[in-house]
Every structure is written in structure tokens, then in C-alpha cells.
Design a protein around this motif. Structure first.
Motif, PDB file in Angstrom:
ATOM      1  N   GLU A  46      -7.065   3.609  -2.075  1.00 39.08           N
ATOM      2  CA  GLU A  46      -6.333   3.587  -3.332  1.00 39.08           C
ATOM      3  C   GLU A  46      -5.288   4.697  -3.370  1.00 39.08           C
ATOM      4  O   GLU A  46      -5.425   5.738  -2.725  1.00 39.08           O
ATOM      5  N   SER A  47      -4.273   4.442  -4.153  1.00 38.91           N
ATOM      6  CA  SER A  47      -3.222   5.423  -4.324  1.00 38.91           C
ATOM      7  C   SER A  47      -3.687   6.521  -5.265  1.00 38.91           C
ATOM      8  O   SER A  47      -4.302   6.250  -6.293  1.00 38.91           O
ATOM      9  N   TYR A  59       4.270  10.247  -9.172  1.00 39.11           N
ATOM     10  CA  TYR A  59       3.359   9.256  -9.732  1.00 39.11           C
ATOM     11  C   TYR A  59       1.940   9.797  -9.571  1.00 39.11           C
ATOM     12  O   TYR A  59       1.615  10.415  -8.548  1.00 39.11           O
ATOM     13  N   SER A  99       6.802   7.106   3.437  1.00 40.54           N
ATOM     14  CA  SER A  99       7.472   5.824   3.211  1.00 40.54           C
ATOM     15  C   SER A  99       8.971   6.028   3.147  1.00 40.54           C
ATOM     16  O   SER A  99       9.447   7.062   2.691  1.00 40.54           O
ATOM     17  N   SER A 103       7.339   4.906  -3.598  1.00 45.72           N
ATOM     18  CA  SER A 103       6.388   3.882  -4.019  1.00 45.72           C
ATOM     19  C   SER A 103       5.011   4.503  -4.120  1.00 45.72           C
ATOM     20  O   SER A 103       4.744   5.552  -3.531  1.00 45.72           O
ATOM     21  N   TRP A 104       4.144   3.860  -4.888  1.00 49.64           N
ATOM     22  CA  TRP A 104       2.732   4.250  -4.904  1.00 49.64           C
ATOM     23  C   TRP A 104       1.857   3.149  -4.310  1.00 49.64           C
ATOM     24  O   TRP A 104       0.656   3.220  -4.353  1.00 49.64           O
ATOM     25  N   ARG A 105       2.493   2.143  -3.757  1.00 44.61           N
ATOM     26  CA  ARG A 105       1.758   1.012  -3.191  1.00 44.61           C
ATOM     27  C   ARG A 105       1.409   1.285  -1.734  1.00 44.61           C
ATOM     28  O   ARG A 105       2.278   1.592  -0.925  1.00 44.61           O
ATOM     29  N   THR A 106       0.168   1.107  -1.407  1.00 42.32           N
ATOM     30  CA  THR A 106      -0.325   1.411  -0.073  1.00 42.32           C
ATOM     31  C   THR A 106       0.468   0.691   1.010  1.00 42.32           C
ATOM     32  O   THR A 106       0.836   1.295   2.027  1.00 42.32           O
ATOM     33  N   TYR A 107       0.761  -0.578   0.791  1.00 46.33           N
ATOM     34  CA  TYR A 107       1.391  -1.388   1.837  1.00 46.33           C
ATOM     35  C   TYR A 107       2.840  -1.017   2.101  1.00 46.33           C
ATOM     36  O   TYR A 107       3.437  -1.493   3.074  1.00 46.33           O
ATOM     37  N   GLU A 108       3.425  -0.184   1.279  1.00 46.68           N
ATOM     38  CA  GLU A 108       4.820   0.208   1.491  1.00 46.68           C
ATOM     39  C   GLU A 108       4.940   1.495   2.303  1.00 46.68           C
ATOM     40  O   GLU A 108       6.047   1.969   2.521  1.00 46.68           O
TER      41      GLU A 108
END
Length: 122
Positions: A46-47, A59, A99, A103-108
Motif C-alpha cells: 500500500e501507498s 501525499y 517514478s 503519483s501515489w499509485r503503486t503501479y506507476e
């Protein structure tokens, strides 16, 4: 390519503090956004927090707001995570990541460190 190495994890009692560091090497310039993520046993990664290239935008996950602070020193190619008022539920492996865009999205996130264990005892 960017290599990331985390340090600063350990065992701490509930209510205590730790500061994690993430040193970047390789293609290290200040163009990368950085994030901290965590993964507890049996749970998805998780972020936790993220910071943009300049350090002016951040964030935080709701679970850490007011307790954790992310910062970066671009001259040292290092990002930090100050963790205060730690709780047993903060126990996890903490990963630093880079990254090309904020972003705060793991996949990015393209580049990941090996992780550092944080254990909070009750």
C-alpha cells in the motif's frame, strides 16, 4: 536506471519514532517523484506517502496523516520518512520507490528498493 537503498528500519515500541532514509544512485537527478510504500504479512503493498520532484507537493495515506513526514534532499539524492507516534499496525516492510511522474499509485512506480523492516511492539 535508478538504484534505491533504504535504511533506518528496526524495532520500536508503540509511540516511538523512526526515520527511514532512501539513497538513490545511478541516473540520479531530481526529476523523479519519490514514494514510500509498505507491505504487511498477508496484505497487499500500500501507498504510505509520496513527494513530487520539487518537494513542494506531498501525499499521505489517511492512516499516517499527522504522524509521518516525507522529505527529500535532492543535493544528496536522498528521501526521508520521519515516522512518529508509531502504532503496532504500522509494522511492515517499507519500500522506497521512484517514478517519472508524481503519483501515489503503486503501479506507476518504476524503480524499487529492497525494503526495510519496521516492527512496532505494543
Amino acid at each position: 536506471q535508478v538504484q534505491l537503498v533504504e535504511s533506518g528500519g528496526g524495532l520500536v515500541q508503540a509511540g516511538g519514532s523512526l526515520r527511514l532514509s532512501c539513497a538513490a544512485s545511478g541516473r540520479t537527478d531530481s526529476t523523479y517523484a519519490m514514494g514510500w510504500f509498505r507491505q504487511a504479512p498477508g496484505k497487499e503493498r500500500e501507498s504510505v506517502t509520496a513527494i513530487n520532484r520539487s518537494g513542494l507537493t506531498t501525499y499521505y495515506a489517511d492512516s499516517v496523516k499527522g504522524r509521518f513526514t516525507i522529505s527529500r534532499d535532492n543535493a544528496k539524492n536522498t528521501v526521508y520518512l520521519q515516522m512518529n507516534s508509531l502504532r503496532p499496525e504500522d509494522t511492515a516492510v517499507y519500500y522506497c520507490a521512484a517514478s517519472g511522474s508524481y503519483s501515489w499509485r503503486t503501479y506507476e512506480y518504476n524503480y524499487w528498493g529492497q525494503g526495510t523492516q519496521v516492527t512496532v511492539s505494543s
